[in-house]
Design a protein around this motif. Structure first.
Motif, short mmCIF file in Angstrom:
data_model
loop_
_atom_site.label_atom_id
_atom_site.label_comp_id
_atom_site.label_asym_id
_atom_site.label_seq_id
_atom_site.Cartn_x
_atom_site.Cartn_y
_atom_site.Cartn_z
N ALA A 1 60.35 -50.19 -17.49
CA ALA A 1 60.77 -49.67 -18.79
C ALA A 1 62.15 -49.04 -18.78
O ALA A 1 62.63 -48.58 -19.82
CB ALA A 1 59.74 -48.65 -19.29
N ARG A 2 62.83 -49.01 -17.63
CA ARG A 2 64.16 -48.40 -17.56
C ARG A 2 65.22 -49.31 -18.20
O ARG A 2 64.96 -50.47 -18.52
CB ARG A 2 64.53 -48.13 -16.10
CG ARG A 2 63.59 -47.18 -15.37
CD ARG A 2 63.94 -47.12 -13.90
NE ARG A 2 63.84 -48.44 -13.29
CZ ARG A 2 64.38 -48.79 -12.12
NH1 ARG A 2 65.10 -47.90 -11.45
NH2 ARG A 2 64.23 -49.99 -11.65
N ALA A 3 66.40 -48.76 -18.35
CA ALA A 3 67.52 -49.56 -18.86
C ALA A 3 67.77 -50.75 -17.93
O ALA A 3 67.53 -50.67 -16.72
CB ALA A 3 68.77 -48.69 -18.96
N GLY A 4 68.26 -51.84 -18.50
CA GLY A 4 68.46 -53.06 -17.73
C GLY A 4 69.36 -52.89 -16.53
O GLY A 4 69.11 -53.48 -15.47
N GLU A 5 70.41 -52.07 -16.65
CA GLU A 5 71.33 -51.92 -15.53
C GLU A 5 70.68 -51.19 -14.35
O GLU A 5 71.04 -51.43 -13.19
CB GLU A 5 72.61 -51.19 -15.97
CG GLU A 5 72.40 -49.83 -16.58
CD GLU A 5 72.26 -49.86 -18.09
OE1 GLU A 5 72.52 -48.81 -18.71
OE2 GLU A 5 71.88 -50.93 -18.64
N ARG A 6 69.72 -50.33 -14.63
CA ARG A 6 69.00 -49.68 -13.53
C ARG A 6 68.04 -50.67 -12.87
O ARG A 6 67.91 -50.71 -11.65
CB ARG A 6 68.23 -48.46 -14.04
CG ARG A 6 69.12 -47.31 -14.46
CD ARG A 6 68.31 -46.09 -14.88
NE ARG A 6 67.63 -45.46 -13.74
CZ ARG A 6 66.72 -44.51 -13.86
NH1 ARG A 6 66.35 -44.08 -15.06
NH2 ARG A 6 66.17 -43.98 -12.79
N TYR A 7 67.38 -51.47 -13.69
CA TYR A 7 66.51 -52.52 -13.14
C TYR A 7 67.28 -53.44 -12.22
O TYR A 7 66.84 -53.76 -11.10
CB TYR A 7 65.88 -53.31 -14.29
CG TYR A 7 65.17 -54.58 -13.86
CD1 TYR A 7 63.83 -54.57 -13.50
CD2 TYR A 7 65.86 -55.80 -13.83
CE1 TYR A 7 63.18 -55.73 -13.11
CE2 TYR A 7 65.22 -56.97 -13.44
CZ TYR A 7 63.88 -56.92 -13.08
OH TYR A 7 63.25 -58.09 -12.69
#
Length: 276
Positions: A170-176
């Motif tokens: 569920a995190r922001a895409g850049e963290r994923y």
């Protein structure tokens, strides 16, 4: 039952013979404490609940917001006036993340009826709702937790689900993708997990998208059968579990989330975009 309640519906319910118990769960990671904001103005009758002190245990190897001691959680909910026979409505400052964590905790602990105010306090005031100041006394509740009413995952369970079912990040895409990691020591994601930022579940005003839109979004991610969700520390993931519930899809929460997973050097880490 729809796990969301609108400001208009809450105003009507609050004027009824048996109004819901209201929990103010305003919280901002790294921001000012929520209690002064609560005392400055809250929905009349609401009790303040501290996310870090009452909806989570001490940070450590199990993550930044692990499950609290069950007895301590029950005592905190009784202090806040939670009753077993009375509906509970949680709200926060607008993102819905903290309110969703309170919703998930109470539902996991066996409370039969909990809803989140869609749009939080801004939706209440925008609809003409009054605010009360101070910290009025709250009648003691009688709620006794019976854990396990909603499914949860530990690290091994999350790893297994990523292989056999659907595990959403569920995190922001850049963290994923591992491009940045502003909080935890290691960047990346659990191998096999799919990127599904929880912010895409809401409109610009912070309110949840219609159930049909959410169902379409999660169908596009293959969210059927066994579904689990994690985030950084089990808060925004609760918001995604709530969005899935709105769409009619049950899902398990990995409470320890990335803050637990990434603190264990034996756990594998993946980076980059998910396979097309």
């Amino acid at each position: 039952m729809n796990p969301l309640i609108t400001a208009v519906e809450l105003m009507s319910a609050s004027a009824g013979a048996q109004p819901p118990v209201l929990l103010d769960v305003r919280y901002q990671m790294g921001g000012p404490p929520g209690r002064p904001q609560y005392e400055a103005g809250h929905i009349p009758g609401a009790a303040y609940v501290d996310l870090e002190a009452e909806l989570a245990g001490p940070a450590g190897k199990q993550g930044r917001h692990p499950l609290p001691d069950v007895e301590a959680f029950g005592a905190a909910m009784r202090r806040a006036g939670v009753r077993s026979d009375r509906e509970v409505v949680t709200y926060d400052g607008g993102t819905g993340w903290a309110a969703a964590r309170a919703w998930w905790m109470l539902r996991w602990a066996g409370h039969y009826s909990v809803r989140v105010l869609d749009g939080g306090l801004p939706a209440w005031t925008a609809g003409g709702g009054a605010l009360a100041a101070g910290a009025p006394p709250v009648a003691e509740g009688d709620f006794v937790p019976a854990p396990g009413a909603l499914p949860s995952l530990d690290a091994d369970g999350a790893a297994a689900l990523a292989r056999r079912g659907v595990l959403l990040d569920a995190r922001a895409g850049e963290r994923y993708r591992g491009e940045t990691e502003p909080i935890d020591a290691v960047a990346g994601h659990i191998p096999g997990a799919l990127s599904a930022p929880t912010m895409e579940n809401v409109a610009e005003d912070g309110r949840f998208r219609p159930a049909e839109e959410l169902a379409e979004r999660f169908a596009g991610l293959g969210a059927r059968g066994e579904v689990g969700v994690y985030c950084g520390s089990g808060v925004s993931a609760a918001h995604e579990v709530l969005a899935l519930a709105v769409a009619g899809i049950p899902a398990a929460l990995y409470v320890g989330s990335w803050s637990e997973w990434s603190s264990d050097g034996s756990r594998p880490v993946a980076t980059g975009p998910q396979p097309g």
